[in-house]
Design a protein around this motif. Sequence first.
Motif, PDB file in Angstrom:
ATOM      1  N   GLU A 157       0.530  43.828  22.053  1.00 61.87           N
ATOM      2  CA  GLU A 157       0.748  42.504  22.078  1.00 61.87           C
ATOM      3  C   GLU A 157       2.228  42.269  22.554  1.00 61.87           C
ATOM      4  N   CYS A 158       2.427  41.235  23.329  1.00 60.69           N
ATOM      5  CA  CYS A 158       3.834  41.015  23.902  1.00 60.69           C
ATOM      6  C   CYS A 158       4.053  39.501  23.588  1.00 60.69           C
ATOM      7  N   ARG A 159       5.090  39.103  22.835  1.00 55.74           N
ATOM      8  CA  ARG A 159       5.268  37.609  22.568  1.00 55.74           C
ATOM      9  C   ARG A 159       5.930  37.057  23.519  1.00 55.74           C
ATOM     10  N   ILE A 160       5.563  35.880  24.202  1.00 57.46           N
ATOM     11  CA  ILE A 160       6.319  35.404  25.475  1.00 57.46           C
ATOM     12  C   ILE A 160       7.021  34.290  24.570  1.00 57.46           C
ATOM     13  N   ASN A 161       8.106  34.354  24.437  1.00 54.94           N
ATOM     14  CA  ASN A 161       9.067  33.523  23.950  1.00 54.94           C
ATOM     15  C   ASN A 161       9.960  32.773  24.771  1.00 54.94           C
ATOM     16  N   ALA A 162      10.134  31.444  24.730  1.00 53.46           N
ATOM     17  CA  ALA A 162      11.309  30.823  25.514  1.00 53.46           C
ATOM     18  C   ALA A 162      12.640  31.283  24.960  1.00 53.46           C
ATOM     19  N   GLU A 163      13.229  32.230  25.446  1.00 53.86           N
ATOM     20  CA  GLU A 163      14.410  32.819  25.001  1.00 53.86           C
ATOM     21  C   GLU A 163      15.249  33.427  26.327  1.00 53.86           C
ATOM     22  N   ASP A 164      16.503  33.285  25.996  1.00 50.19           N
ATOM     23  CA  ASP A 164      17.444  33.598  27.221  1.00 50.19           C
ATOM     24  C   ASP A 164      17.857  35.248  26.926  1.00 50.19           C
ATOM     25  N   VAL A 165      17.163  36.214  27.232  1.00 49.85           N
ATOM     26  CA  VAL A 165      17.649  37.753  27.354  1.00 49.85           C
ATOM     27  C   VAL A 165      19.041  37.956  27.366  1.00 49.85           C
ATOM     28  N   GLY A 166      19.572  37.227  28.707  1.00 51.28           N
ATOM     29  CA  GLY A 166      20.877  37.574  28.984  1.00 51.28           C
ATOM     30  C   GLY A 166      21.828  36.778  27.983  1.00 51.28           C
ATOM     31  N   ASN A 167      21.452  35.996  27.222  1.00 50.72           N
ATOM     32  CA  ASN A 167      22.387  35.315  26.334  1.00 50.72           C
ATOM     33  C   ASN A 167      21.642  35.649  24.762  1.00 50.72           C
ATOM     34  N   SER A 168      21.855  36.874  24.437  1.00 53.30           N
ATOM     35  CA  SER A 168      21.619  37.426  23.230  1.00 53.30           C
ATOM     36  C   SER A 168      20.135  36.760  22.720  1.00 53.30           C
ATOM     37  N   PHE A 169      19.154  36.723  23.550  1.00 56.25           N
ATOM     38  CA  PHE A 169      17.769  36.297  23.087  1.00 56.25           C
ATOM     39  C   PHE A 169      17.832  34.854  22.471  1.00 56.25           C
ATOM     40  N   VAL A 187      -7.817  41.471  28.900  1.00 52.35           N
ATOM     41  CA  VAL A 187      -6.773  40.764  29.008  1.00 52.35           C
ATOM     42  C   VAL A 187      -6.945  39.565  27.859  1.00 52.35           C
ATOM     43  N   ARG A 188      -6.268  39.330  26.966  1.00 52.62           N
ATOM     44  CA  ARG A 188      -6.436  37.713  26.242  1.00 52.62           C
ATOM     45  C   ARG A 188      -5.022  37.402  26.004  1.00 52.62           C
ATOM     46  N   ILE A 189      -4.919  35.968  26.048  1.00 54.61           N
ATOM     47  CA  ILE A 189      -3.871  35.281  25.882  1.00 54.61           C
ATOM     48  C   ILE A 189      -3.951  34.163  24.934  1.00 54.61           C
ATOM     49  N   ASP A 190      -3.235  34.069  23.686  1.00 52.09           N
ATOM     50  CA  ASP A 190      -3.532  32.828  23.096  1.00 52.09           C
ATOM     51  C   ASP A 190      -2.228  32.074  23.172  1.00 52.09           C
ATOM     52  N   SER A 191      -2.381  30.569  23.553  1.00 51.06           N
ATOM     53  CA  SER A 191      -1.264  29.698  23.883  1.00 51.06           C
ATOM     54  C   SER A 191      -1.805  28.252  23.566  1.00 51.06           C
ATOM     55  N   GLY A 192      -0.964  27.434  23.603  1.00 54.13           N
ATOM     56  CA  GLY A 192      -1.201  26.055  23.352  1.00 54.13           C
ATOM     57  C   GLY A 192      -0.217  25.054  24.166  1.00 54.13           C
ATOM     58  N   VAL A 211      -2.049  39.569  25.187  1.00 57.63           N
ATOM     59  CA  VAL A 211      -2.456  40.635  24.424  1.00 57.63           C
ATOM     60  C   VAL A 211      -3.395  41.365  25.304  1.00 57.63           C
ATOM     61  N   VAL A 212      -3.460  43.113  25.456  1.00 56.14           N
ATOM     62  CA  VAL A 212      -4.369  43.417  26.195  1.00 56.14           C
ATOM     63  C   VAL A 212      -4.867  44.704  25.260  1.00 56.14           C
TER      64      VAL A 212
END
Length: 411
Positions: A157-169, A187-192, A211-212
């Motif tokens: 599972e990979c958490r798809i967050n709205a974060e800026d990796v280049g700015n310390s997440f 392939v499974r994706i849980d979202s809203g 999730v895969v």
Amino acid sequence: AFESARREGEAYFADAAVYIERYLEDPRHVEVQVLADAHGNVIHLGERDCTIQRRHQKLVEETPSPAVDDELRERIGAIAVDAARAVGYQSAGTVEGLLSREGEYFFLEMNTRIQVEHTVTELVTGLDLVREQVLIAAGEPLSLRQEDVRLNGHAIECRINAEDVGNSFLPAPGTITAYHEPAGPGVRIDSGVLAGSEISPLYDPMIAKLVVHGVDREHARRRMLRALDELLVEGVKTLIGFHKALLMHPCFIEGGTCHGLVESELLAARAAELENGRGELLGSDPSRGQTPGLTPAVRTVEVDGRRFEVRVLRPEPPSAELARRRRERKRGGGAGGAGKDAIVSPMQGTVLAVEVAEGDEVEAGQVVCIVEAMKMENEVHAHRAGRVTELSVAPGQPVKTGQVICIVSGD
């Protein structure tokens, strides 16, 4: 570190007491899923490896753990079952622990709920954990025994967050302007969310859980890369590029802990190259072979279980040029009206501590204040040496992204 621990204890538990415990060098975060009913039945469903984290918050989870064999799984599973039985636990729950290099397992905590990463356990066991939890609450006995539990294949599972990796997440709230989910076998994706959904700065910035499931770890890894390539999220910064960079790195491929890599500048730079499918553009020169209004990209597709890379030219949306100009104006504007002497908050949050006073002399890199965002403490540093003036924040005060904290004026 001591003062930080005291602040967190006081804020979350009304107890600032601190105690010392043994330090484990480069451990794995391994947790065990349990089910327990009202009839004395307790079973475990194997482990999940949640070692890949930033700021002690999970980013990638997988099962089985690449560091756990059948013998160790039986041992830590028995620990989790005994713990749940000892407290008379009834429901789905997770016993979390640290696994040392030597195979020692140390208890961290028990989460008495369904967790974000329960999805990977569902894929390898074939069980619906939410259904099991509801049946237990209704007084039903468990639907299976320990010997009935089978772990089939591997799930990531990979958490798809709205974060800026280049700015310390740091959280990157905003409005999603385009959204497309991947599909296909395993392939499974849980979202809203949908295009137009807002990622609020007030809550966890998670957009989706991707999730895969594969026949083994390498199959699942490659399938995840294909799914990440299909996933499209525009309008906010995301971790899509980060996950691609991580899953391609030898450290992850070999099943290592990736200690020191996750929050490194090296991985952040690679993530930026791979963001939204970019990074392997046509030709060795990114500017060659491009047509105005078209963005070259590499997409990964899966056909009959085989992974292929396909180079495509994707039309830019009509607003792309306008967005580029807006970004250029922002870059040229510095810190807004406050100018180059201003120290601004890099995030929305709450000021926990102010380490300077009006009129203080500070050095470049010195901590000015500490801002809490998403349960994490973030230090705000002076960008230059000088004298503090116009200090405008105090402990307990909320701040917004870009809000001026103080001015540091030179001589």
